[in-house]
Scaffold this motif. Sequence first.
Motif, PDB file in Angstrom:
ATOM      1  N   GLU A 206       0.798  -1.237   0.000  1.00  0.00           N
ATOM      2  CA  GLU A 206       0.000   0.000   0.000  1.00  0.00           C
ATOM      3  C   GLU A 206       0.824   1.277   0.000  1.00  0.00           C
ATOM      4  OE1 GLU A 206      -1.014  -2.629   1.715  1.00  0.00           O
ATOM      5  OE2 GLU A 206      -3.053  -2.953   1.001  1.00  0.00           O
ATOM      6  N   PRO A 214      -1.854   0.921  -5.588  1.00  0.00           N
ATOM      7  CA  PRO A 214      -1.282  -0.373  -5.172  1.00  0.00           C
ATOM      8  C   PRO A 214      -1.869  -1.501  -6.017  1.00  0.00           C
ATOM      9  CG  PRO A 214      -2.443   0.718  -3.345  1.00  0.00           C
ATOM     10  CD  PRO A 214      -2.654   1.557  -4.556  1.00  0.00           C
ATOM     11  N   ARG A 236       2.584  -2.652   7.345  1.00  0.00           N
ATOM     12  CA  ARG A 236       1.299  -2.063   6.975  1.00  0.00           C
ATOM     13  C   ARG A 236       0.568  -1.496   8.173  1.00  0.00           C
ATOM     14  NH1 ARG A 236      -0.956  -6.452   4.027  1.00  0.00           N
ATOM     15  NH2 ARG A 236       0.673  -5.865   2.574  1.00  0.00           N
ATOM     16  N   GLU A 284      -9.700   1.715   3.246  1.00  0.00           N
ATOM     17  CA  GLU A 284      -8.782   2.547   2.446  1.00  0.00           C
ATOM     18  C   GLU A 284      -8.309   3.794   3.178  1.00  0.00           C
ATOM     19  OE1 GLU A 284      -7.894   1.167  -0.301  1.00  0.00           O
ATOM     20  OE2 GLU A 284      -9.373  -0.342   0.241  1.00  0.00           O
ATOM     21  N   PHE A 287      -5.056   3.424   4.979  1.00  0.00           N
ATOM     22  CA  PHE A 287      -3.858   3.341   4.128  1.00  0.00           C
ATOM     23  C   PHE A 287      -3.530   4.691   3.496  1.00  0.00           C
ATOM     24  CE2 PHE A 287      -5.479  -1.100   3.880  1.00  0.00           C
ATOM     25  CZ  PHE A 287      -4.477  -1.630   4.672  1.00  0.00           C
TER      26      PHE A 287
END
Length: 407
Positions: A206, A214, A236, A284, A287
């Motif tokens: 990511e 990604p 992550r 999302e 990230f």
Amino acid sequence: MFLSNRVQRMQASPIRKLIPYADQAKKRGIKVYHLNIGQPDIETPPVFFEYIKKYSNKIISYTNSAGLYELREKFAEYYSKYGAELSAEEIMITVGGSEAVTFAIAVVADPGDEIIVVEPFYANYNGFASLLNVNLVPVVSKAEKGYALPENKEFELKITSRTKGILFSNPSNPTGAVYSKQDILRILELARKYDLYVIVDEVYREFVFDGLKPFSVMEFKDHWDRIIMVDSLSKRFSLCGGRIGTFVTKNKEILDMVMKMAQSRLSPPMISQIGSIGLLTLDERYFKEISEEYRKRRDVVFEEISKIEGVVCKKPKGAFYMSVKLPIDNSEKFVKWMLTDFNVNNSTTMVAPLTGFYATEGAGNDEIRIAYVLETDSLKRACNILRLGVQEYNKVREKESEVQETT
Ligand SMILES: Cc1ncc(COP(=O)(O)O)c(C=O)c1O
């Protein structure tokens, strides 16, 4: 007493072996900016701890050797965002990405066999391969080209009857390079031509910048028979100590073999698996925020590093590392010197010499890796110290060689 050749041949971690010098510097009252190790400073999301707190069983038991089914299902759901139709059975929970890479090498290669790696590469691949007596054969990516994935012909030059697979990380540790879909596809096609496995380590998936999206090797459905995807939650979700990774393939034969290895080590850590189920509920937005933070840091580091006279560095597009070529003679000596002989107002910077990220003897002597795992103000200060350090180091060396010439 006798010690095996295997362990004697194994290299010490190129990053960790210089730590004692940092410890001594700290004892002398020097502040050390650690840009040498990929330990993020970002907090582990609270949902990890919430899931563990809710857990009411009174025994910390083994889990299934392939991991908790619920976690594997959660991973399958998460991977579906990357075009992978996976069942929980095709995902094995491992003790970090490290175990997944070790399993991958062990399942495709026998002692004496070869795995081609894109160099510079994550240094511990050396350790995993040497424990298994498998030889890593490097194909070099160059600083001048932004450490782009080498051409297929470079790989072909290295393929022998003992080559069993190709291994690389994407985005790359240590370079921060991000290989494109076309790059990955050409490697998969090359692997098909020579009947090789492709092991892709996507621990930093990511963390890509500048509008890149990604993606995963898992979207190349036609090549699943030879794909092994390795993953980890360490970076992550800032979960390095949680030790949760995955080994993913749709090749049933491989899965059956890897299960034998997984069973022999019984179970991945149970409590971390419980917390990780929580982590995989994040979407999302999480990230995006983290990537944006790393993007800012990358920009700061790139700007500061570009001020070093003679530096070779193209702006990397992913992970949280940057490999740079410096006008220095010996990166290990330089990193050590920064800790033993140099400081600016009682502060110094520790980076990683790139020598340990190469299998080629002597390579990386003028390269270092910077991990941008501190907030931007500290990064600015640390890079400035690094710039001054390079200047001073070269002055000292010049003086030393003048003295040698006159004596
Ligand atoms: C490219 C890459 N692969 C694998 C690992 C292993 O990480 P872990 O075992 O913590 O998942 C790391 C850790 O730095 C890494 O950078």
